[in-house]
Design an enzyme around this catalytic site. Sequence first.
Site: not given
Length: 413
Positions: A68, A92, A104, A187, A218, A346
Amino acid sequence: MAMNALAATTRNFRQASRILGLDSRIEKSLLIPFREIKVECTIPKDDGSLVSYIGFRVQHDNARGPMKGGIRYHPEVDPDEVNALAQLMTWKTAVADIPYGGAKGGIGCTPKELSTSELERLTRVFTQKIHDLIGVNVDVPAPDMGTNAQTMAWILDEYSKFHGHSLAVVTGKPLDLGGSLGREAATGRGVVFATEALLAEHGKSIKGLTFSIQGFGNVGSWAARLIHERGGKVVAVSDITGAITNPSGIDIPNLVNHKEATGSLKNFDGGDAMDPDEVLVSECDVLIPCALGGVLNRENAGKVRAKFIVEAANHPTDPEADEILSKKGVIVLPDIYANSGGVTVSYFEWVQNIQGFMWEEEKVNKELHRYMTKAFRNIKNMCQTHNCNLRMGAFTLGVNRVARATVLRGWEA
């Protein structure tokens, strides 16, 4: 010069692996990415000329579930940085205890210089090149710097041409295409839940404390809004357009409206302009860096006046700065926990897509709170077990979970 993200992440990993007493062979196998993909994406520009971009996807680890991680469109997308961020995602997701590994990706381009139709063509060509290496149970991309919900919609559409309708192949999608309620604020909201957990440990709450926020995109703007709602005083804010301070507290809803109307923090009448670099060292109880990596380094760490630092950005604190801050008694809440709200929601989006059953926003936020609070307790337990700081508490928690999953699966077979 700031230590690069890969060196810093690897250093933290090695330290955690020493604390855990990992076998050197498993340590090596956990560090090396599962797969690195590099593709050439050639598209016709609107004027008919052809142009080529390089796209990357680093898939770091899948011991605990599908990989992810975000996809960024940025001129400086470099394999080293993508590698570090993929590795960080592995730890994480393990800290958050969601069933994912880390990945990533990105394309080296300047999105501002491309038209919408050029961006769409680029995204579709990139997806065509990697479609057989991503998937609902393989690797699930998400937005990152320079990409957004629209980018995810294009990936979803292009991927579905090859594999049939597959909503769960990407997260961070528009609501009309299976995106989750609460994802946009996730987040920032996670940062606030993490801050509350940390402060409660010290007998404090957000109400009445002062906050400096570096970065007002954001994450920073949502964190500021939610802190303001809870009675916290945001006394300094900065982003690339400028910085403002107001010792008696900035009116955040007004500032958000001003930024939306003008695109800038400049000329806001509810505070005084200040040097953006000063935000990191301004007088406050809690400092929240929400922008780029490496902003706290050996040059400025000694001047930090906050008692707590909550890392909403990826890798904002250099290892050298870490040591300086620790000597000063500043408590740092590490990025691999503090900003994990985004990947947690997510995961909720992915679950909703697989079940074909969407949740109310209230449920999303309640579950996020539960995950963030539980992860903080688990980190504190590791800190007590290994007598280490919060960063090593989080790293030992994450690395230990991935190492256990790897061994249980039979990594030598």
